[in-house]
Design an enzyme around this catalytic site. Structure first.
Site, PDB file in Angstrom:
ATOM      1  N   LYS A 123       0.847  -1.191   0.000  1.00  0.00           N
ATOM      2  CA  LYS A 123       0.000   0.000   0.000  1.00  0.00           C
ATOM      3  C   LYS A 123       0.879   1.237   0.000  1.00  0.00           C
ATOM      4  CE  LYS A 123      -3.711   2.336   2.541  1.00  0.00           C
ATOM      5  NZ  LYS A 123      -4.617   2.275   3.718  1.00  0.00           N
ATOM      6  N   ASP A 135      -1.563  10.490  -5.925  1.00  0.00           N
ATOM      7  CA  ASP A 135      -0.173  10.280  -6.330  1.00  0.00           C
ATOM      8  C   ASP A 135       0.272   8.841  -6.146  1.00  0.00           C
ATOM      9  OD1 ASP A 135       0.167  10.049  -3.573  1.00  0.00           O
ATOM     10  OD2 ASP A 135       0.985  12.068  -3.345  1.00  0.00           O
ATOM     11  N   ARG A 186       0.485  -5.145   3.759  1.00  0.00           N
ATOM     12  CA  ARG A 186      -0.625  -5.708   4.513  1.00  0.00           C
ATOM     13  C   ARG A 186      -1.057  -7.032   3.906  1.00  0.00           C
ATOM     14  NH1 ARG A 186      -5.409  -1.272   3.184  1.00  0.00           N
ATOM     15  NH2 ARG A 186      -5.572  -1.655   0.941  1.00  0.00           N
ATOM     16  N   ASP A 262     -16.613   0.445  -0.810  1.00  0.00           N
ATOM     17  CA  ASP A 262     -15.325  -0.027  -1.309  1.00  0.00           C
ATOM     18  C   ASP A 262     -14.355  -0.327  -0.178  1.00  0.00           C
ATOM     19  OD1 ASP A 262     -15.557   3.007  -1.397  1.00  0.00           O
ATOM     20  OD2 ASP A 262     -13.385   2.786  -1.464  1.00  0.00           O
ATOM     21  N   ASN A 263     -14.756  -0.064   1.075  1.00  0.00           N
ATOM     22  CA  ASN A 263     -13.920  -0.399   2.232  1.00  0.00           C
ATOM     23  C   ASN A 263     -14.503  -1.544   3.044  1.00  0.00           C
ATOM     24  OD1 ASN A 263     -12.126   1.666   1.619  1.00  0.00           O
ATOM     25  ND2 ASN A 263     -13.166   3.154   2.910  1.00  0.00           N
TER      26      ASN A 263
END
Length: 503
Positions: A123, A135, A186, A262-263
């Protein structure tokens, strides 16, 4: 006996036995790409416990090859880097295509002797086709927070992704201010989200929707393959897991902060740690995310929002399930699953072994008392375990948490009466109850100010506090008298800390 495919021997990074079930899906599901190298990377922290999960030798942490691999500067042998596409609802509004805007999946490795697998994801590893205006980087601050909270939640027994390490750099990226970049590694059995299914539903691509659902069932819910209605069964099971997960959050005062679809994990685990927080001065309407101006994701709203998100998943699965009534039947289990789990958890937190008619009244009175006095969530339940049934004079440490002492005394009298109706354990009843309550009410949680102290030191290249804090949080239920300071009320300056979606 070890499961097939799991080697108990400790591997180097390049010896990890990667496989690639997600990469075997059609190319529309992801983009293959390489991470963006991180200039002059250095190791910030690493978890021996997570390394052990995947058979990685913790001695590797000291090797330059480990740092370069998890900075994204070197691709370990056997990996197939990719970023996944998905969509989602953000703050209740359809946001369209999203995807892994800064995350790159390396592949999956055997997890432990149970035969499970864990995906390894970088990540903050740079731009992807899904970065939109971002970015592609993560910052040191947020990476440390995710690392510490992932491991803290695992120690609390709450389903969660895990964190192997954080690699930092002096490269600057702009958030509210310039910050240094980092990559967090992760792990989870899968990072597939509710939004992964929404993506194909809203694009009206039922074949891809079915492909994804079949993959998820085959890999993670194989017991559902022979169900009469496997896609309805999938929604039923995900709904149940999600309900039980949010019950766990409520029971420890954890606030996720950004429960967009989306989480939300299709496996019912906690993922995507950003502007999270643990409840301190209790306020049911507390908002931990500074970006959440409407309070959509406040503590009290989390069960409702998770249920709403399950409805969004049900809508996405409707073409496969076929009947709206079947979707509603699957979703109907949320309320009962949540209530059953939270009842069990709260009875344990209150030291109640039996379920009695007046318990709902007592539980409601407990939270009202906490709300009226803004009592510290973690300290209240921890000290409650020390209450002596027949000795109110010993209540001082607990009673001192309350502004309205008379209200506490009245509540404590009712609580003692309720304890008197419990199973009598004889002269050891207080001790037995204390041990049981301390086993479920943590003394140590990742308070924002504790994370901030560790972050401040890390930004000056002193990573010792991360390691020290992680050690404390690995044993959240133990007394650890030598670490008493980590269980104290937050200092005054902590009230000014804010976390937002950039966290």
């Amino acid at each position: 006996m070890n499961a097939p495919g799991f080697a108990p021997a400790r591997h180097s990074v390049d010896q990890l036995p990667f496989s690639h079930s997600y990469a075997a899906l059609p190319p529309a599901f992801y983009t293959r790409l390489q991470p963006t190298p991180l200039p002059n990377p250095y190791l910030v922290c690493a978890s021996p416990a997570v390394a052990e999960l995947i058979g990685l030798d913790p001695a590797e942490f000291a090797q330059p090859e480990f740092i370069s691999a998890f900075a994204g500067n070197r691709i370990p042998a056997g990996t197939q880097p990719l970023s996944a596409v998905y969509s989602g609802h953000q703050f209740g509004v359809w946001a369209g295509q999203l995807g892994d805007g800064r995350a790159i999946l390396l592949g999956e490795v055997p997890a432990d002797a149970s035969g499970g697998m864990l995906e390894i994801q970088l990540k903050g590893a740079g731009l992807t086709p899904y970065s939109r205006m971002g970015d592609g980087r993560a910052v040191l601050r947020s990476s440390i927070r995710e690392y510490l909270c992932s491991e803290a939640m695992a120690a609390l027994g709450i389903p969660t992704s895990r964190a192997l390490c954080v690699v930092g750099s002096d490269e600057l990226v702009m958030r509210e201010r310039p910050e240094t970049a980092a990559v967090a590694t992760r792990l989870a059995p899968s990072f597939i989200r509710f939004g992964s299914f929404e993506h194909w539903y809203y694009r009206d691509q039922p074949d891809q929707l079915k492909t994804l659902a079949d993959y998820v069932i085959a890999r993670f819910y194989p017991e559902l393959r022979d169900a009469d209605k496997p896609y309805q069964a999938l929604l039923t099971e995900v709904t149940r897991r999600t309900a039980e997960l949010v019950a766990h959050w409520q029971a420890v005062g954890f606030m996720h902060g950004v429960l967009n679809t989306d989480n939300m994990s299709i496996l019912g685990i906690t993922i995507d740690y950003g502007p999270f927080g643990f409840m301190e001065a209790f306020d049911a309407n507390h908002i931990c995310n500074h970006s959440d101006t409407q309070g959509r994701y406040a503590y009290s709203m989390q069960p409702k929002i998770c249920h709403w998100n399950c409805y969004a998943l049900g809508q996405a699965l409707l073409p496969l399930i076929g009947e709206v009534d079947d979707v509603h039947a699957a979703l109907a289990g949320f309320a009962s699953a949540y209530q059953e789990k939270i009842d069990v958890l709260l009875h344990a937190k209150l030291g109640l072994q039996t379920d009695q008619d007046e318990d709902d009244e007592l539980i409601n009175a407990t939270f009202k008392l906490m709300q009226d006095n803004h009592v510290d969530f973690t300290l209240f339940f921890r000290r409650l375990g020390d209450l002596q049934r027949d000795n109110p004079a010993a209540d001082a440490p607990l009673r001192d948490l309350f502004i309205d002492r008379a209200a506490f005394d009245a509540w404590a009298s009712q609580y003692r009466l309720r304890l008197g109706r419990e199973i009598d354990n004889g002269s050891s009843s207080d001790a037995v109850r204390r041990a049981a309550m301390h086993a479920v009410n943590p003394k140590y949680v990742l308070r924002n100010y504790l994370a901030q102290v560790a972050i401040d030191k890390a930004q000056n290249k002193d990573f010792s506090e991360i390691a020290r804090l992680q050690k404390v949080l690995e044993r959240p239920f133990d007394d650890q008298p030598e670490n008493e300071a980590y269980a104290a009320l937050p200092p005054d300056w902590a009230s000014h800390l804010e976390v937002s979606c950039s966290s």
